[in-house]
Scaffold this motif. Structure first.
Motif, short mmCIF file in Angstrom:
data_model
loop_
_atom_site.label_atom_id
_atom_site.label_comp_id
_atom_site.label_asym_id
_atom_site.label_seq_id
_atom_site.Cartn_x
_atom_site.Cartn_y
_atom_site.Cartn_z
N ALA A 169 0.80 -1.22 0.00
CA ALA A 169 0.00 0.00 0.00
C ALA A 169 0.84 1.28 0.00
O ALA A 169 0.29 2.37 -0.17
CB ALA A 169 -0.94 0.01 1.22
N ILE A 170 2.15 1.16 0.16
CA ILE A 170 3.00 2.35 0.16
C ILE A 170 3.46 2.72 -1.26
O ILE A 170 4.11 3.75 -1.44
CB ILE A 170 4.24 2.15 1.05
CG1 ILE A 170 5.19 1.11 0.44
CG2 ILE A 170 3.84 1.76 2.47
CD1 ILE A 170 6.52 0.97 1.15
N ASP A 171 3.11 1.90 -2.25
CA ASP A 171 3.60 2.12 -3.62
C ASP A 171 3.24 3.49 -4.16
O ASP A 171 4.08 4.17 -4.78
CB ASP A 171 3.05 1.04 -4.56
CG ASP A 171 3.66 -0.33 -4.32
OD1 ASP A 171 4.59 -0.41 -3.49
OD2 ASP A 171 3.22 -1.30 -4.94
N LEU A 172 1.98 3.90 -3.97
CA LEU A 172 1.54 5.18 -4.54
C LEU A 172 2.31 6.35 -3.94
O LEU A 172 2.72 7.27 -4.66
CB LEU A 172 0.03 5.36 -4.31
CG LEU A 172 -0.60 6.61 -4.93
CD1 LEU A 172 -0.37 6.65 -6.43
CD2 LEU A 172 -2.09 6.67 -4.60
N ALA A 173 2.55 6.33 -2.62
CA ALA A 173 3.32 7.40 -1.99
C ALA A 173 4.76 7.40 -2.48
O ALA A 173 5.36 8.47 -2.68
CB ALA A 173 3.27 7.24 -0.46
N LEU A 174 5.34 6.22 -2.69
CA LEU A 174 6.68 6.13 -3.25
C LEU A 174 6.74 6.79 -4.63
O LEU A 174 7.64 7.59 -4.91
CB LEU A 174 7.11 4.67 -3.37
CG LEU A 174 7.68 3.97 -2.14
CD1 LEU A 174 7.90 2.49 -2.44
CD2 LEU A 174 8.97 4.61 -1.72
N ALA A 175 5.77 6.46 -5.49
CA ALA A 175 5.76 7.01 -6.84
C ALA A 175 5.57 8.52 -6.83
O ALA A 175 6.24 9.25 -7.58
CB ALA A 175 4.63 6.34 -7.65
N ILE A 176 4.69 9.02 -5.97
CA ILE A 176 4.44 10.46 -5.89
C ILE A 176 5.69 11.19 -5.40
O ILE A 176 6.06 12.25 -5.92
CB ILE A 176 3.25 10.75 -4.96
CG1 ILE A 176 1.95 10.17 -5.54
CG2 ILE A 176 3.09 12.25 -4.72
CD1 ILE A 176 1.50 10.80 -6.83
N SER A 177 6.37 10.65 -4.40
CA SER A 177 7.57 11.32 -3.87
C SER A 177 8.68 11.35 -4.91
O SER A 177 9.40 12.34 -5.04
CB SER A 177 8.05 10.61 -2.60
OG SER A 177 8.47 9.29 -2.87
N ILE A 178 8.84 10.27 -5.68
CA ILE A 178 9.87 10.23 -6.73
C ILE A 178 9.56 11.25 -7.82
O ILE A 178 10.43 12.02 -8.24
CB ILE A 178 9.96 8.80 -7.32
CG1 ILE A 178 10.53 7.83 -6.29
CG2 ILE A 178 10.83 8.79 -8.58
CD1 ILE A 178 10.42 6.38 -6.68
N SER A 207 7.68 13.89 -7.55
CA SER A 207 7.75 15.23 -6.97
C SER A 207 9.19 15.75 -6.97
O SER A 207 9.44 16.91 -7.32
CB SER A 207 7.20 15.22 -5.55
OG SER A 207 7.45 16.43 -4.88
N SER A 208 10.14 14.90 -6.59
CA SER A 208 11.54 15.32 -6.59
C SER A 208 12.07 15.50 -8.01
O SER A 208 12.80 16.45 -8.29
CB SER A 208 12.38 14.29 -5.84
OG SER A 208 13.73 14.65 -5.83
N TYR A 209 11.68 14.60 -8.91
CA TYR A 209 12.16 14.67 -10.29
C TYR A 209 11.66 15.94 -10.98
O TYR A 209 12.43 16.62 -11.69
CB TYR A 209 11.68 13.43 -11.05
CG TYR A 209 12.06 13.42 -12.51
CD1 TYR A 209 13.37 13.15 -12.91
CD2 TYR A 209 11.10 13.68 -13.49
CE1 TYR A 209 13.72 13.15 -14.26
CE2 TYR A 209 11.44 13.68 -14.84
CZ TYR A 209 12.75 13.42 -15.21
OH TYR A 209 13.10 13.41 -16.55
N ARG A 210 10.40 16.29 -10.76
CA ARG A 210 9.83 17.49 -11.39
C ARG A 210 10.07 18.75 -10.56
O ARG A 210 9.71 19.84 -10.99
CB ARG A 210 8.32 17.29 -11.58
CG ARG A 210 7.96 16.19 -12.58
CD ARG A 210 6.45 16.04 -12.70
NE ARG A 210 6.08 15.03 -13.68
CZ ARG A 210 4.81 14.67 -13.92
NH1 ARG A 210 3.82 15.23 -13.24
NH2 ARG A 210 4.55 13.75 -14.83
N ASP A 211 10.65 18.56 -9.35
CA ASP A 211 10.89 19.68 -8.44
C ASP A 211 9.59 20.44 -8.15
O ASP A 211 9.54 21.67 -8.14
CB ASP A 211 11.94 20.63 -9.01
CG ASP A 211 12.58 21.48 -7.92
OD1 ASP A 211 12.59 21.03 -6.76
OD2 ASP A 211 13.05 22.59 -8.22
N LYS A 212 8.55 19.67 -7.90
CA LYS A 212 7.23 20.24 -7.61
C LYS A 212 6.68 19.55 -6.36
O LYS A 212 6.57 18.31 -6.33
CB LYS A 212 6.29 20.03 -8.79
CG LYS A 212 4.95 20.73 -8.65
CD LYS A 212 4.11 20.55 -9.90
CE LYS A 212 4.70 21.34 -11.06
NZ LYS A 212 3.81 21.29 -12.26
#
Length: 421
Positions: free
Chosen positions: A333-342, A344-349
């Motif tokens: 269940a942590i997959d979605l948060a992992l993807a969002i954090s990655i 977010s950092s990649y797009r610097d947003k």
């Protein structure tokens, strides 16, 4: 003939209540609830499945200096004050050393006995004499069983000592707590059969440089596994952390990129944890993938899905991910948060500080259903979060609460569009 049957019965295995075992029809077995003894540490009660089961054998493992002895010393003192005789057996410290630490954390009691000894024959004789309700062995690697021709701490010694402790627990209905040292790999030293023989295996985790400690159940014959208890170490001993979600989120920056909050389930408890990601261009030929508190293979899988399904060019990016607060997360269940954090950092947003994310990510980019969604969303709402992203299929046959906005997403692209807009 009668004398032979009596002699055989005296050598038979006994139950937790001290009754000689015999064959019974399954329909005749009384399934009344096993009695439990509550300690004053509610976090410990939770991890044990509701309290201490009399006659159980509990193994507690952890790194040196993490607080295993302090925890058991506090529990022993509390039980002795409630008229439960406790025998604390130490093979590593003298009685004066234990007394000095007990004074520092304000532990005392007329029913609390300290016994520095390593010989199992002497220990067995003392138990028969004192007849305590609780016995603490600190630690099993320092105990010596007579008749075993090997060094203290060897596989044969640990196996023989554990077998004798199990006989004491089951035969005399005495609860036995056993401290076990861990190896560099983080597993309890000694044969694997040690964990199979005991009723409950608890791991005391944490960083010696930080005050928070996590007590995790990895095996429990009397309750849920993967249960979690949070403590804080002070000079006066361990204190409970009633709301661990606040602890894991208290230092979160509002406008930081590469941050997402997940509602993870540890046993029966939902906790909110910040997942942090730092994505930077690689300097060397091969991009690095580093994860702390997260499964590194899972991180690589999520990054591959983002590259293929969300068109994020991550193959030439170094990735550093961690679960803040020192907790370990290993559920899907942590997959979605992992993807969002990655992303977010990649797009610097950055994401909204009041957003939380729950969901498993499939290889085709779909956000898959997770279990116990009601509890997870309720915990996010209780902590003041205003919006939570969940799998769209979890909205079926369920009425979301009105005190938090619940957003159902079917794909990772849909989640990225709404979360990072």
């Amino acid at each position: 003939m009668e004398q032979t049957s009596v002699a055989a019965a005296t050598k038979a295995t006994t139950t937790l209540t001290g009754i000689v075992a015999r064959p019974q029809k399954i329909n005749e077995i009384d399934t009344k609830k096993t009695p439990r003894v509550k300690t004053k540490l509610r976090e410990l009660n939770r991890v044990l499945g509701g309290g201490i089961v009399p006659g159980s054998l509990v193994l507690i493992g952890g790194d040196p200096g993490i607080g295993k002895s302090t925890l058991l010393l506090q529990v022993s003192g509390q039980l002795s004050l409630e008229n439960h005789p406790v025998l604390y057996i130490s093979g590593e410290e003298s009685a004066n050393q234990i007394k000095m630490r007990a004074q520092r954390i304000a532990v005392s009691g007329d029913n609390f006995y300290i016994y520095p000894e390593t010989n199992m024959d002497s220990i067995r004789a003392t138990i028969d004499n004192l007849k305590p309700e609780y016995v603490v062995i600190d630690s099993v690697q320092t105990m010596q069983a007579s008749g075993v021709e090997s060094a203290i701490g060897s596989v044969a010694q640990i196996r023989a000592v554990t077998a004798q402790l199990m006989q004491i627990a089951k035969g005399e209905n005495i609860t036995v707590f056993v401290v076990g040292h861990v190896t560099k790999g983080g597993t309890i030293a000694g044969p694997k059969i040690l964990e199979h023989m005991v009723d409950t295996v608890l791991y005391f985790e944490g960083d010696s440089h930080h005050t928070y400690r996590i007590l995790r159940s990895v095996k429990n014959r009397f309750g849920s596994t993967n249960e979690l208890g949070i403590f804080e170490m002070h000079d006066t001993g361990l204190t409970e952390v009633a709301n661990p979600s606040e602890m894991f989120l208290e230092e979160r920056l509002k406008d930081a990129t590469g941050s997402a909050v997940v509602v993870s389930l540890e046993g029966t408890r939902p906790i909110l944890v910040e997942v942090q990601a730092l994505i930077t261009p690689t300097v060397f030929g091969n991009a690095q993938r580093t994860a702390s508190g997260l499964d590194r293979n899972r991180v690589s899988l999520i990054m591959a899905v983002l590259e293929k399904r969300a068109n994020l060019l991550l193959q030439n990016q170094d990735a550093y991910l961690q679960a803040a607060g020192g907790v370990k997360l290993n559920e899907p269940a942590i997959d979605l948060a992992l993807a969002i954090s990655i992303a977010s950092s990649y797009r610097d947003k950055g994401t909204r500080p009041t957003d939380a994310f729950i969901g498993e990510l499939g290889l085709t980019g779909e956000v898959r259903r997770v279990s116990r969604i009601e509890q997870r969303v309720a915990e996010a709402a209780k902590l003041g979060f205003q919006r939570v992203f969940i799998p769209k299929n979890n909205l079926q046959h369920w009425t979301p609460p009105t005190n938090i906005e619940v957003v159902g997403v079917a794909t990772i692209n849909e989640a990225l569009k709404l979360a990072l807009s």
